[in-house]
Every structure is written in structure tokens, then in C-alpha cells.
Design a protein around this motif. Structure first.
Motif, PDB file in Angstrom:
ATOM      1  N   GLY A 146       0.824  -1.203   0.000  1.00  0.00           N
ATOM      2  CA  GLY A 146       0.000   0.000   0.000  1.00  0.00           C
ATOM      3  C   GLY A 146       0.857   1.250   0.000  1.00  0.00           C
ATOM      4  N   TYR A 147       0.187   2.406  -0.032  1.00  0.00           N
ATOM      5  CA  TYR A 147       0.884   3.689  -0.093  1.00  0.00           C
ATOM      6  C   TYR A 147       0.401   4.598   1.031  1.00  0.00           C
ATOM      7  CZ  TYR A 147       1.247   1.901  -4.857  1.00  0.00           C
ATOM      8  OH  TYR A 147       1.449   1.106  -5.948  1.00  0.00           O
ATOM      9  N   PHE A 148       1.351   5.230   1.722  1.00  0.00           N
ATOM     10  CA  PHE A 148       0.923   6.182   2.748  1.00  0.00           C
ATOM     11  C   PHE A 148       0.671   7.563   2.146  1.00  0.00           C
ATOM     12  CE2 PHE A 148       5.640   6.650   3.159  1.00  0.00           C
ATOM     13  CZ  PHE A 148       5.756   8.022   2.959  1.00  0.00           C
ATOM     14  N   GLY A 149       1.082   7.768   0.902  1.00  0.00           N
ATOM     15  CA  GLY A 149       0.835   9.045   0.259  1.00  0.00           C
ATOM     16  C   GLY A 149       1.194   9.012  -1.207  1.00  0.00           C
ATOM     17  N   TYR A 150       0.861  10.098  -1.879  1.00  0.00           N
ATOM     18  CA  TYR A 150       1.067  10.202  -3.322  1.00  0.00           C
ATOM     19  C   TYR A 150       1.742  11.527  -3.648  1.00  0.00           C
ATOM     20  CZ  TYR A 150      -2.237   6.360  -3.360  1.00  0.00           C
ATOM     21  OH  TYR A 150      -2.852   5.152  -3.119  1.00  0.00           O
ATOM     22  N   LEU A 151       2.634  11.472  -4.597  1.00  0.00           N
ATOM     23  CA  LEU A 151       3.390  12.650  -5.004  1.00  0.00           C
ATOM     24  C   LEU A 151       3.093  12.960  -6.457  1.00  0.00           C
ATOM     25  CD1 LEU A 151       5.564  14.697  -4.079  1.00  0.00           C
ATOM     26  CD2 LEU A 151       7.288  13.102  -4.951  1.00  0.00           C
ATOM     27  N   SER A 152       2.711  14.194  -6.734  1.00  0.00           N
ATOM     28  CA  SER A 152       2.450  14.647  -8.098  1.00  0.00           C
ATOM     29  C   SER A 152       3.721  15.301  -8.645  1.00  0.00           C
ATOM     30  CB  SER A 152       1.294  15.652  -8.102  1.00  0.00           C
ATOM     31  OG  SER A 152       1.066  16.144  -9.405  1.00  0.00           O
ATOM     32  N   CYS A 153       4.226  14.789  -9.779  1.00  0.00           N
ATOM     33  CA  CYS A 153       5.480  15.304 -10.311  1.00  0.00           C
ATOM     34  C   CYS A 153       5.632  14.904 -11.772  1.00  0.00           C
ATOM     35  CB  CYS A 153       6.676  14.786  -9.508  1.00  0.00           C
ATOM     36  SG  CYS A 153       6.731  12.991  -9.322  1.00  0.00           S
ATOM     37  N   ASP A 154       6.619  15.478 -12.441  1.00  0.00           N
ATOM     38  CA  ASP A 154       6.922  15.066 -13.801  1.00  0.00           C
ATOM     39  C   ASP A 154       8.374  15.372 -14.141  1.00  0.00           C
ATOM     40  OD1 ASP A 154       4.738  17.731 -14.937  1.00  0.00           O
ATOM     41  OD2 ASP A 154       6.800  17.875 -14.212  1.00  0.00           O
ATOM     42  N   ASP A 155       8.882  14.628 -15.142  1.00  0.00           N
ATOM     43  CA  ASP A 155      10.225  14.809 -15.677  1.00  0.00           C
ATOM     44  C   ASP A 155      11.290  14.843 -14.583  1.00  0.00           C
ATOM     45  OD1 ASP A 155      11.596  14.845 -18.097  1.00  0.00           O
ATOM     46  OD2 ASP A 155      11.909  17.007 -17.995  1.00  0.00           O
ATOM     47  N   THR A 156      11.324  13.793 -13.770  1.00  0.00           N
ATOM     48  CA  THR A 156      12.276  13.720 -12.672  1.00  0.00           C
ATOM     49  C   THR A 156      12.502  12.258 -12.314  1.00  0.00           C
ATOM     50  OG1 THR A 156      12.783  14.675 -10.495  1.00  0.00           O
ATOM     51  CG2 THR A 156      10.566  13.774 -10.806  1.00  0.00           C
TER      52      THR A 156
END
Length: 336
Positions: free
Chosen positions: A218-228
Motif C-alpha cells: 500500500g501507499y501512505f501518500g502520493y506525489l504529483s510530479c513530472d520529468d524527474t
């Protein structure tokens, strides 16, 4: 070397990143075993780009695996001096610089200690205090010499292990291949080191789930990102228990012993895959106070640190891009 559940997590993470754009266009894909883990590639570009990436990553694996008798690193550890390939020389040069940049908390000569604890074979054991002192004396990245012609020399007791940086370097090399092939976008899941290239066909950002160390499916959180590149180190990846105590695979170069400092995981977000990979290990070794101080004094990357008292520390660059999952009562702190 990852547990099977971590390999399954890698697949889920890639699927998460691509779900919202799969219908926009048809990506090329590949899944294969390399660097002791499952890797999966999704590329929006020319049909043969995935094949090029897979071939290159497999080639790197054959050169860098310290346990493979045919690899360049195994030969170096055995013969103590050899001329290595361009890629191996480049990675060694980058790794030595990273050892210095990360204050020795990442050290590519920790391999004798990794062997002694049994993390290379699964035959786990707890070395004695005197043995740990001897092992710690063998850990010294400054003893490695690399000449301009690609010749590497090691002292008799020094051995190399590039496992903590190889996937990140593979991400950097892959990024160049994607650029050379004019790919539109890609998600490369290199055994938990996630390389995000370009932008999704629908223009939205990628979403990366951060694994819950107590429930890695499972995941404790989510990160929004791109090109990294996003890389995570955690004690849940590989460990053993002895005498009621858990010993994780992340070793402190200063003591040659597994880290036990209250940190559960460290996630690094950086343009450099090699740095992200190495720094996730180094900041884990540093401990919370030293790691947060390092983040404040060394701009240019972002970090998420989870501690065992349910506190979450995030640098400013990712604080607003992070979403805590429902059901988690972690306290968030901004590293200014």
C-alpha cells in the motif's frame, strides 16, 4: 536484491503512474529481470526505444553486479586493478563524487560488511563487535583510485558495491536514450527507482505512490510530479531478525552495522537519478536531525522522510505536491 512483494509494488507503481494516460495513445512496454529486481518500462515514442533501453540496462547489469563472476566489478574486487568500460568508469567517477558530496554516508566500498552480514547470500549472521571494527576499517572510498584511461585500483582489503546507485545511473543513461529517440514521455520503474520522462500525452502530471513500510503493498501518500527521478530507501526492502531484533540491509559506513535510528523510509526527488539513489541511502544513514539539516543547506533536490513515530518531513519543493492517503494520521512537517 528486493523481496518479492517489493517487485509486485514496482509493477503497481508503474501502473499507477500510467493509468490516466494509457487511453490517450499506445505506449511501447517491456518487463524484465535486471539488477536483482523486476523492471518495467512504458514509453510513448518509437517502437524500438523500449528494446534499446532494455538492452542498455541489461548491459549495465552485467558489468556492475558484484556477485556475478563475469562482471567488471567482481573482477575489480578480485584482481584489485583493471581497466573498465566507459559506463563503469563514468559511474565510479560519479559515485566517488557522491560519496564526498554526501559526507561519506554513502560509501561504495561497504561491500565487505554487506557480505559479512549475509545480505549477498541470504545466510544472515550478526558479526561480533571486533569483527565490525575490522570491517569498518575496510570501508574507505578515498582509497579507490580512478585514472583518466579508465584504470581502477583498490587496496587489498577494499571491495566495491554499486548496488545503491546503479539503478539511478541506469535512469540517467535511459533518459539520454529517450531524448536521443525523441520520445514524448516514459515511466521507467527500475526496481523502485522511478524515472519519469517528459509529460503525459494528456498533459497531466504523473502520480507516484510512496510505499508504506509497514504494508509495502500500500501507499501512505502520493506525489504529483513530472520529468524527474524518484528513489526510495527503506528498511522494509531487505532485512532479517535475530534475537528479537530486526537488522536492515542499509549499513552505516562508520560502523559497518545496520542503521537503527528511527527512520523508516527516505524518498528523494531529483533531476539526477544517481544522486536520488545514493542520497536516499545517505540521508537514511544520517538520521533525522542531520538529514533535515543537510536538506536545508544543500538545495537542488527534494526529500520525504518518514519516522517510526508517525512524523513525515517534506522539503518545500514537494510539500504542496504531496497528498496523504486516507486512514493515515501522520503529522506533516515542512523542511524550510
Amino acid at each position: 536484491m528486493k523481496k518479492l512483494f517489493f517487485c509486485a509494488l514496482c509493477v503497481l507503481l508503474t501502473a499507477l503512474c500510467l493509468t490516466s494516460c494509457a487511453s490517450e495513445s499506445s505506449p511501447s512496454s517491456a518487463s524484465f529481470q535486471a539488477m536483482d529486481t523486476l523492471m518495467s518500462l512504458k514509453v510513448y515514442g518509437s517502437a524500438d526505444t523500449c528494446e534499446q533501453l532494455q538492452n542498455k540496462i541489461t548491459e549495465l547489469d552485467s558489468s556492475l553486479d558484484a556477485t556475478d563472476e563475469k562482471s567488471e566489478i567482481f573482477r575489480l574486487n578480485t584482481e584489485k586493478s583493471a581497466v573498465v568500460s566507459k559506463d563503469t568508469a563514468a559511474l565510479l567517477s560519479d559515485s566517488l563524487a557522491l560519496c564526498d558530496r554526501l559526507d561519506g554516508c554513502f560509501d561504495l566500498t561497504v561491500y565487505p560488511a554487506v557480505q559479512a552480514w549475509g545480505f549477498t547470500t541470504g545466510d544472515y549472521r550478526v558479526p561480533t563487535d571486533s569483527e565490525l571494527k575490522t570491517l569498518s576499517d575496510k570501508i574507505d572510498y578515498t582509497a579507490v583510485t580512478l585514472s583518466d584511461d579508465g584504470r581502477v585500483s583498490l587496496p587489498e582489503n577494499v571491495m566495491l558495491d554499486l548496488g545503491a546507485v546503479a539503478k539511478g545511473y541506469a535512469a540517467d543513461v535511459s533518459r539520454k536514450i529517450l531524448a536521443d529517440n525523441k520520445a514524448q514521455a516514459a515511466v521507467l520503474n527500475l526496481g523502485g527507482t522511478i524515472c519519469l520522462y517528459g509529460k503525459k500525452p494528456d498533459g497531466s502530471r504523473f502520480t507516484v505512490g510512496i510505499a508504506d513500510p509497514e504494508n509495502p503493498a500500500g501507499y501512505f501518500g502520493y506525489l504529483s510530479c513530472d520529468d524527474t527521478t524518484v528513489a526510495t530507501s527503506g528498511g522494509y526492502e531487505r532485512y532479517f531478525e535475530h534475537g528479537g531484533k530486526r537488522y536492515i540491509h542499509i549499513l552505516d559506513p562508520a560502523t559497518a552495522a545496520p542503521v537503527d535510528n528511527g527512520i523508516l523510509s527516505v524518498t528523494i526527488v531529483s533531476d539526477s537519478g544517481a544522486f536520488a539513489d545514493a542520497a536516499s541511502t545517505a540521508l537514511f544513514v544520517m538520521g533525522l536531525d542531520r538529514a533535515t539539516a543537510y536538506c536545508r543547506s544543500h538545495p537542488g533536490f527534494d526529500c520525504i522522510i518518514l519516522t517510526d513515530d508517525k512524523n513525515l518531513y517534506l522539503t518545500e519543493g514537494v510539500y504542496d505536491d504531496f497528498t496523504l492517503s486516507d486512514g493515515y494520521d501522520f503529522t506533516l512537517h515542512k523542511i524550510s
